[in-house]
Design a protein around this motif. Structure first.
Motif, PDB file in Angstrom:
ATOM      1  N   VAL A  19       1.018  -0.892  -0.265  1.00  0.00           N
ATOM      2  CA  VAL A  19       0.390  -0.027  -0.170  1.00  0.00           C
ATOM      3  C   VAL A  19       0.810   1.226   0.067  1.00  0.00           C
ATOM      4  N   LEU A  20       0.911   2.271  -0.876  1.00  0.00           N
ATOM      5  CA  LEU A  20       1.644   3.119  -1.392  1.00  0.00           C
ATOM      6  C   LEU A  20       0.486   4.512  -0.316  1.00  0.00           C
ATOM      7  N   MET A  21       1.094   4.644   0.943  1.00  0.00           N
ATOM      8  CA  MET A  21       0.775   6.781   1.139  1.00  0.00           C
ATOM      9  C   MET A  21       1.045   7.836   1.214  1.00  0.00           C
ATOM     10  N   PRO A  22       0.409   7.943   0.118  1.00  0.00           N
ATOM     11  CA  PRO A  22       1.144   9.568   0.340  1.00  0.00           C
ATOM     12  C   PRO A  22       0.463  10.901   1.517  1.00  0.00           C
ATOM     13  N   CYS A  23       0.891  11.689   1.712  1.00  0.00           N
ATOM     14  CA  CYS A  23       0.909  12.685   2.518  1.00  0.00           C
ATOM     15  C   CYS A  23      -0.273  13.899   1.735  1.00  0.00           C
ATOM     16  N   GLY A  24      -1.316  14.099   3.398  1.00  0.00           N
ATOM     17  CA  GLY A  24      -2.203  15.312   2.663  1.00  0.00           C
ATOM     18  C   GLY A  24      -0.890  16.375   2.279  1.00  0.00           C
ATOM     19  N   TYR A  25      -2.317  17.719   2.522  1.00  0.00           N
ATOM     20  CA  TYR A  25      -1.850  18.605   2.470  1.00  0.00           C
ATOM     21  C   TYR A  25      -0.705  19.298   3.379  1.00  0.00           C
ATOM     22  N   ASP A  26      -1.339  18.952   4.363  1.00  0.00           N
ATOM     23  CA  ASP A  26      -0.395  19.557   5.472  1.00  0.00           C
ATOM     24  C   ASP A  26       0.849  18.736   6.978  1.00  0.00           C
TER      25      ASP A  26
END
Length: 405
Positions: A158-165
């Motif tokens: 599972v790839l998990m990019p960050c959100g906005y902050d």
């Protein structure tokens, strides 16, 4: 659903930290104690009280470690990481400012200090990206899960990019822990406009997130070839909050992604922004008239207005609200190009879900699911507020079924 503050901004962020109680990255009593000490609406008070709580927990972690109480130390460090993260949320108008960077660095240091005591193997990684600039991230290796490994020798990725902050360390509390409990390996990473890229390198967001995810998948493929601990044949990408734009954008361009989850899915940032502008503001935007800047600053006075707009402008490397409104028109997703199965969701009342149901309808793959989480069950709001447990169960149940079929 109000937790403590009458101030909606403060209460939303308090709820964000409260939700981390489920994975022992916060303590409810501590959270409410800090809330009582904060002067409502005062950003400096917010920072000071959360920073102090983070420092207290970090000191506890050091003492417990010295006593050989490694589990206790790990939990203290995990709480410290979350409290330091929470401290700098309302300081993002200065993304390289001393106060923000001090809290962000301590957030990262505390999380890494917690790693040896966490129930899953986690390693910090530097993912090659562009020339001499890597992507900071973590690889979380799940424990045994015979059901998910049916038909393969390694758990799905599972790839998990960050959100906005979000700092990349927040992946653990925003779904990494839950994924690992269900037998998934996780590769979490920050890209341009996020965490280390923004706070230390000053590299802003870019709309073509496929240019970030491609090298991450290259990294997964190399790891699969080198030691076999990651599966490069079953890759999902899970985007939450602003990741609900980043993940679909990548899935539309990257055929190696085998499944997509977006909560909430966001497809046209410029169109959503335009819906929120009064007609006379929209007319100024269409003309590219700098008078729009004066209108916006007049409508958003004081430190609150500065925090709202400057946090966004500077994360995108821009100087004026007009530039930001124009830039957002480049942030689009070709939904019809997404060919993989998709899990699409949002919490009732989520401010970011304006295009989510239309996104779902446009997806061409018949293997798709839409779930709306309701206030009445405690899971409404942005990223399901304080009640994300049903979301995690639904998402990872769906993903497990997908790869067992």
């Amino acid at each position: 659903m109000k937790l403590f503050f009458d101030d909606a901004e403060f209460d939303a962020q308090l709820q964000r930290t409260t939700a981390k109680v489920a994975c022992r990255a916060a303590d409810l009593g501590q959270v409410l104690s800090v809330a009582h000490r904060i002067t409502p609406g005062d950003y400096a008070s917010w920072y000071a009280q959360w920073f102090a709580e983070g420092r207290k927990e970090a000191e506890l972690g050091r003492r417990e470690s010295a006593y050989g109480h490694h589990h206790n130390a790990g939990e203290a460090w995990l709480r410290a990481s979350e409290y330091f993260r929470c401290a700098y949320f309302f300081s993002r108008r200065y993304p390289q400012g001393a106060a923000l960077v001090a809290a962000w660095r301590r957030c990262r240091e505390a999380f890494r200090a917690a790693i040896p005591a966490l129930p899953f193997a986690i390693e910090p990684v530097q993912i090659p990206w562009r020339h001499d600039i890597p992507l900071e991230g973590y690889v979380l290796h799940a424990g045994p899960s015979a059901a998910l490994r049916a038909g393969g020798t390694t758990a799905p990725t599972v790839l998990m990019p960050c959100g906005y902050d979000s700092p990349v360390e927040e992946f653990y509390t925003l779904g990494g822990h839950e994924a690992a409990l269900r037998g998934f390996n996780v590769v979490a990473f920050s890209g341009p406009g996020q965490a280390e890229m923004l706070h230390e390198r000053g590299i802003p967001f870019r709309p073509d997130f496929e240019a970030v995810v491609g090298p991450v998948i290259d990294f997964v493929e190399r790891a699969a070839q080198n030691d076999g601990r990651l599966d490069a044949t079953r890759i999902a990408i899970v985007g939450r909050s602003f990741g609900g734009y980043l993940a679909p954008r990548a899935a539309a361009h990257e055929p190696r992604i085998g499944a997509l989850a977006a909560d909430p899915a966001q497809t046209d940032m410029g169109a959503v922004l335009a819906q929120r502008l009064p007609p006379d503001w929209l007319e100024l935007l269409e003309r590219g008239d700098p008078a729009l800047n004066e209108k916006i600053w007049a409508a958003f006075p004081g430190i609150r207005g500065q925090e709202f707009w400057l946090a966004r402008l500077r994360a995108h490397g821009l100087n004026t609200p007009l530039e930001y409104c124009q830039e957002m028109r480049r942030w689009t997703v070709d939904v019809e190009a997404i060919r993989c199965p998709a899990f699409v969701s949002y919490g009732e009342g989520d401010f970011a879900q304006a295009t989510t149901e239309a996104f779902f309808q446009r997806l061409p793959n018949a293997n798709k699911r839409l779930v709306v989480y309701r206030d009445a069950t405690g899971s409404g709001g942005h990223c399901e507020g304080m009640g994300p447990a049903p979301y995690f169960s639904d998402l990872y149940g769906w993903l497990g079924d997908l790869w067992r079929s």
